[in-house]
Scaffold this active site. Structure first.
Site, PDB file in Angstrom:
ATOM      1  N   ARG A   1       0.857  -1.194   0.000  1.00  0.00           N
ATOM      2  CA  ARG A   1       0.000   0.000   0.000  1.00  0.00           C
ATOM      3  C   ARG A   1       0.893   1.243   0.000  1.00  0.00           C
ATOM      4  O   ARG A   1       1.152   1.837   1.054  1.00  0.00           O
ATOM      5  CB  ARG A   1      -0.955  -0.019   1.188  1.00  0.00           C
ATOM      6  CG  ARG A   1      -1.881  -1.234   1.184  1.00  0.00           C
ATOM      7  CD  ARG A   1      -2.905  -1.166   2.298  1.00  0.00           C
ATOM      8  NE  ARG A   1      -3.838  -0.064   2.103  1.00  0.00           N
ATOM      9  CZ  ARG A   1      -4.899  -0.100   1.313  1.00  0.00           C
ATOM     10  NH1 ARG A   1      -5.176  -1.199   0.613  1.00  0.00           N
ATOM     11  NH2 ARG A   1      -5.701   0.946   1.190  1.00  0.00           N
TER      12      ARG A   1
ATOM     13  N   ASP B   1     -18.436  -6.085  -7.390  1.00  0.00           N
ATOM     14  CA  ASP B   1     -17.268  -5.274  -7.768  1.00  0.00           C
ATOM     15  C   ASP B   1     -16.070  -6.127  -8.147  1.00  0.00           C
ATOM     16  O   ASP B   1     -15.088  -5.625  -8.687  1.00  0.00           O
ATOM     17  CB  ASP B   1     -16.918  -4.235  -6.687  1.00  0.00           C
ATOM     18  CG  ASP B   1     -16.204  -4.818  -5.487  1.00  0.00           C
ATOM     19  OD1 ASP B   1     -16.399  -6.010  -5.192  1.00  0.00           O
ATOM     20  OD2 ASP B   1     -15.456  -4.077  -4.831  1.00  0.00           O
TER      21      ASP B   1
ATOM     22  N   CYS C   1     -16.042 -29.944  -3.594  1.00  0.00           N
ATOM     23  CA  CYS C   1     -16.974 -29.194  -2.744  1.00  0.00           C
ATOM     24  C   CYS C   1     -18.202 -30.043  -2.415  1.00  0.00           C
ATOM     25  O   CYS C   1     -18.673 -30.069  -1.277  1.00  0.00           O
ATOM     26  CB  CYS C   1     -17.435 -27.924  -3.443  1.00  0.00           C
ATOM     27  SG  CYS C   1     -16.584 -26.443  -2.899  1.00  0.00           S
TER      28      CYS C   1
END
Length: 413
Positions: A139, A295, A336
């Site tokens: 960052r 998003d 799964c």
């Protein structure tokens, strides 16, 4: 999820992908390729803002409507943008209650921002990846410099004005090695509600026709997992280390969304979309009004419409969007379907399903090994905790009982 979606969240990106820092792992920064005109007109305009607020409130059956402002970096839109948003919310809300949530990197947060957020009851999420070492691994500023001190100044302003905030931490290849350092730093910084998001991105060997290199799950061309992505098993160990400390020391005083979600699932309450059987209840509206199912799926083929031109309720209940949500349940890997913890994790986020399953289909969750490692460790302890709570045992006493049990288990092994 039923055939009709009556209540959903529509998160806004008022600055689009524009941001004031340059995180090396950010999947959203390159979305500017999809909107080249946004270089000069990047901020959500007044008409789009009003249409968003009118249609979002009107499309909700519930008496409470949550507005979530994200980015990019949402402070770049300026305080006056949000003053106008509040005015419009109050004008169009009718009998409904409005909540505002604000996800920021914290760098622009000063006394003026903090006072505004406090006076208007915003719940603020601060993105920070841990202490200086962990945060500055990825960052960084546009000039490649540390952002840590600037973020801490922003958090200090929030605390000074008693703004309610939580922290969002991206777990990557660096900070996954230091789980307790990250956790204890966040506690010292004042966070009492933490969220840890595992990072994995695949980079294509060449940009696609839209200029994007960070790809979606069904990409079949040449690509590789990025160097900053967290190894799946390491993520499982990270969660287990935090879980053991949290449940024996901080249960009831620090809230870790990852663990709270699992507990909610066990008692039949609503959990996040990541752990739900289906998804599709968390859409986004881009700065120009474009609507997407999620998003993490802002790609041209997933564009659903535009808030300025389309009926929102019809868009949310369109066959394309409903199919997107149902695909989470319908496209489970063979592993799964046979897994004992599937009823809890439900195969995880669709974005992470790109590994080959046993039947050769690219629909196995990248984090499968880590999630299995964590849930097989945590679920028995959580079940014991729930049993103690049903018996009326206090959290303080429950922590001591669980601490003794975990200590005994370690000695046995």
């Amino acid at each position: 999820m039923s055939d009709t979606i009556k209540n959903f969240q529509l998160m806004a990106k008022p600055s689009g992908s524009v941001c004031n820092i340059d995180c090396s792992y950010c999947f959203y920064l390159e979305k500017y390729h999809l909107y080249p005109e946004r270089k000069s007109h990047w901020k959500m305009d007044g008409s789009t803002l009003e249409n968003y607020i009118i249609k979002y409130i009107a499309a909700q059956d519930a008496d409470v409507v949550d507005f979530i402002w994200q980015g990019g970096e949402p402070t770049l839109a300026g305080i006056d943008f949000y003053r106008e948003a509040l005015r419009l919310q109050n004008h169009y809300r009718g009998h409904k209650k409005i909540n505002n949530f604000f996800q920021t990197n914290g760098i622009n947060i000063d006394d003026e921002w903090a006072i505004f957020l406090k006076e208007n009851h915003f719940l603020v999420g601060v993105s920070i990846d841990g202490d200086r070492i962990s945060n500055d691994a990825h960052r960084v500023s546009r000039a490649g410099k540390s952002t840590f001190d600037a973020v801490m100044r922003g958090m200090d302003a929030l605390k000074r004005h008693k703004v309610e905030f939580n922290t969002l931490t991206v777990i990557n290849a660096e900070n996954v090695k230091r789980p307790k350092d990250v956790y204890h730093f966040l506690k010292r910084a004042g966070s009492r509600y933490m969220q840890f998001i595992p990072l994995v991105e695949r980079r294509a060997a060449a940009a696609d026709e839209h200029g994007l290199t960070l790809i979606q799950p069904d990409f079949t061309g040449q690509c590789a997992v990025t160097e900053w992505s967290v190894p799946a098993k390491a993520y499982g160990h990270f969660l287990n280390t935090l879980f053991d400390h949290w449940i024996t020391h901080d249960l009831g005083t620090v809230f870790v969304m990852n663990f709270e979600d699992t507990l909610a699932k066990l008692v039949g309450q609503h959990s996040s979309c990541v752990m739900s059987e289906t998804c599709g209840g968390n859409l986004i509206v881009e700065a120009n009004g474009d609507l997407y199912s999620c998003d993490h799926f802002v790609y041209p083929e997933h564009r659903l419409g535009n808030i300025n031109h389309d009926d929102l309720h019809a868009v949310v209940n369109s066959p394309r969007h409903l199919a997107f949500g149902q695909n989470k349940r319908n496209n489970l890997s063979s592993e799964c379907q046979q897994c004992s913890v599937r009823p809890v994790c439900n195969g995880g986020c669709q974005k992470h399903r790109f590994n080959l399953s046993q039947d050769g289909r690219p629909n196995k969750n990248y984090f499968c090994e880590g999630l299995s490692l964590h849930l097989n460790h945590a679920l028995p302890v959580m079940q014991d905790l729930l049993q103690l709570m049903r018996q009326g045992v206090s959290l303080v006493k429950a922590r001591k009982i669980i601490r003794a049990a975990l200590s005994s288990a370690r000695q046995t092994h």
